[in-house]
Scaffold this active site. Structure first.
Site, short mmCIF file in Angstrom:
data_model
loop_
_atom_site.label_atom_id
_atom_site.label_comp_id
_atom_site.label_asym_id
_atom_site.label_seq_id
_atom_site.Cartn_x
_atom_site.Cartn_y
_atom_site.Cartn_z
N HIS A 1 1.13 -0.48 -3.50
CA HIS A 1 0.66 0.90 -3.48
C HIS A 1 1.79 1.77 -4.02
O HIS A 1 2.96 1.44 -3.84
CB HIS A 1 0.36 1.26 -2.02
N ASP B 1 5.45 -2.84 3.69
CA ASP B 1 4.45 -1.79 3.80
C ASP B 1 3.28 -2.39 4.59
O ASP B 1 2.53 -3.21 4.08
CB ASP B 1 4.01 -1.38 2.38
N GLN C 1 -1.94 -1.46 5.57
CA GLN C 1 -3.25 -2.13 5.68
C GLN C 1 -3.23 -3.30 6.65
O GLN C 1 -4.28 -3.84 6.98
CB GLN C 1 -3.72 -2.63 4.31
N LYS D 1 -4.63 4.98 9.53
CA LYS D 1 -5.39 3.79 9.12
C LYS D 1 -5.59 2.84 10.30
O LYS D 1 -6.17 1.77 10.16
CB LYS D 1 -4.66 3.06 8.00
N CYS E 1 -4.40 4.00 -5.84
CA CYS E 1 -2.94 4.22 -5.82
C CYS E 1 -2.18 2.92 -6.05
O CYS E 1 -1.10 2.72 -5.50
CB CYS E 1 -2.48 4.86 -4.52
N1 PMP Z 1 0.47 1.48 1.46
C1 PMP Z 1 -0.77 1.03 1.47
C2 PMP Z 1 -1.02 -0.43 1.27
C3 PMP Z 1 -1.82 1.93 1.64
O1 PMP Z 1 -3.08 1.48 1.64
C4 PMP Z 1 -1.55 3.30 1.80
C5 PMP Z 1 -2.65 4.33 1.96
N2 PMP Z 1 -3.72 4.16 1.07
C6 PMP Z 1 -0.23 3.71 1.82
C7 PMP Z 1 0.76 2.78 1.65
C8 PMP Z 1 0.15 5.14 2.01
O2 PMP Z 1 -0.13 5.55 3.30
P1 PMP Z 1 0.01 7.07 3.70
O3 PMP Z 1 -0.70 7.86 2.65
O4 PMP Z 1 -0.66 7.14 5.03
O5 PMP Z 1 1.47 7.39 3.77
#
Ligand code: PMP
Length: 410
Positions: A125, A202, A205, A228, A366
């Site tokens: 991401h 990270d 998910q 999430k 993203c």
């Molecule tokens: N990493 C992953 C794998 C995600 O799916 C997301 C959110 N789509 C993020 C990071 C970013 O998370 P946040 O916008 O809550 O900071």
């Protein structure tokens, strides 16, 4: 006798938003990887905090401030339990993005020098890529990539070649939001450690789907977002190994993060407070604590089986549709299903699904480099699952895809 089934109707009844209608249809919310819906217990915890303990933390002597501080620090203990770390190792952040920026700007600036290397995976991401890209650019380090194959799995056989003596950081997502790929984080962290690099995971998910134990994973930093994992937006956490956090300089400066301040000398608070400048999201953190308790209170094995069954059902139905191609076929996947429909832009498919009351995410998620690698410049349609989803909702999505084919190719 088989293992107990998840009582999906009982789970659904806990979520007020699942009673909504959208365009005259009952909402089928298949976008939990973007953000989950929130159970009433979490919403109640948020409101209760504001109604009964609304004061600032760590600085007041009065009763409400003590209650706010106890609630906030209690939530830190909840997060620590959820991740398998200790409370002193848990820093509250706005979410995954801020957590990773903190590591890049604090640990990264202190340890990554000109000529060093940072390794990211081809699945990341943007929030686990852009901070590392910026760090490398700022200090003159190199950004290396562990590529993915056609199935969307990491090419682990290339890992050792990418782990050079100058590699300082390996940044990898536990579960890919775009393709659902589950990365073998324990193996990657062990190999990174042997090469002298720290591993930043990270977990955005992974937190809602996998049981977590940062010590077993053997990583050095683990980031996730509350929203999430059934908590409100605006709060998340970073877990960092105590000895690393102890040696890290602050990132942002301000109140809450100091021990003493004079014009000519400042000493900083110990972790985790050193990394929490300013008034935090006190009641969001409490609601995050409540969300993790709620999630941990479910039969998580039954949740995982239910989510896997939804995924398998959706895959089976989509595979039977002409012109639909699933994307992301790594051997281990979690609760995310990406696909493209021949001749149709993902956004158009998503719009037709919305008219049917079915919420999915469309686009590059993203994760542009992963989409580019797979030749999917327009991105994909992504359905993602949670314990409140039903087989009927999956079927409605598949009907919606058929309808999109009908309407858009007429
Ligand atoms: N990493 C992953 C794998 C995600 O799916 C997301 C959110 N789509 C993020 C990071 C970013 O998370 P946040 O916008 O809550 O900071």
């Amino acid at each position: 006798m088989g293992a107990p089934e998840l009582d999906v109707a009982a789970v659904r009844a806990m979520f007020p938003a699942l009673g909504l209608s959208v365009h005259g249809r009952p909402l089928a919310y298949l976008d939990s990887a973007s953000t989950t819906q929130k159970p009433k217990v979490v919403l109640d915890a948020l409101v209760r905090g504001y109604e009964t303990a609304c004061a600032n933390v760590h600085r007041g002597v009065h009763a409400l401030s003590v209650a706010a501080t106890e609630g906030y620090e209690g939530a830190r203990a909840n997060v620590a339990r959820f991740l398998g770390g200790s409370p002193d190792e848990v820093v509250f952040t706005r979410g995954t993005t801020e957590a990773i920026n903190l590591v890049a700007e604090s640990y990264g600036r202190a340890h990554v020098r000109a000529g060093d290397r940072v390794l990211v995976s081809g699945l990341e991401h943007h929030s686990n890529l852009v901070p590392w890209f910026r760090l490398c650019q700022a200090v003159g380090a190199h950004l290396d990539v562990l590529p993915i194959d056609e199935a969307g799995a990491l090419e682990l056989e290339r890992l050792d070649a990418r782990l050079t003596p100058r590699t300082r950081v390996v940044a990898v997502s536990h579960v890919s939001n775009a393709l659902g790929t589950v990365a073998p984080v324990a193996e990657i962290a062990a190999r990174a450690r042997a090469a002298g690099a720290v591993t930043v995971v990270d977990g955005a998910q992974a937190a809602p789907h996998l049981p977590l134990d940062v010590r077993k994973l053997g990583c050095d930093f683990y980031a996730f977002s509350g929203h999430k994992a059934y908590a409100p937006t605006g709060v998340g956490a970073l877990w960092g190994r105590a000895e690393l956090l102890d040696a890290m300089p602050p990132w942002q400066g301000g109140g809450e993060m100091i021990a003493s301040v004079a014009f000519d000398a400042i000493t900083y608070a110990d972790p985790p407070h050193r990394f929490e400048a300013g008034t935090p999201d006190i009641f969001g953190a409490m609601a995050l604590g409540a969300a993790l308790e709620w999630l941990s209170g479910l039969d998580r094995a039954a949740v995982a089986r239910h989510e896997a069954a939804l995924l398998a059902h959706a895959e089976g139905l989509l595979d039977a549709l002409p012109g639909v191609r699933r994307v992301g076929r790594a051997p281990e996947r979690a609760a995310v299903l990406s696909f493209v429909v021949e001749g149709l832009h993902p956004h158009d498919v998503g719009t037709i699904l919305d008219l049917e009351g079915v919420a999915v995410r469309t686009g590059h998620h993203c994760a542009e480099p992963a989409m580019t690698r797979l030749g999917l410049e327009g991105g994909t349609v992504r359905a993602s699952f949670a314990p409140y989803n039903t087989f009927e909702e999956v079927e409605r999505m598949v009907q919606g895809v058929l309808r999109a084919q009908e309407v858009l190719t007429r």
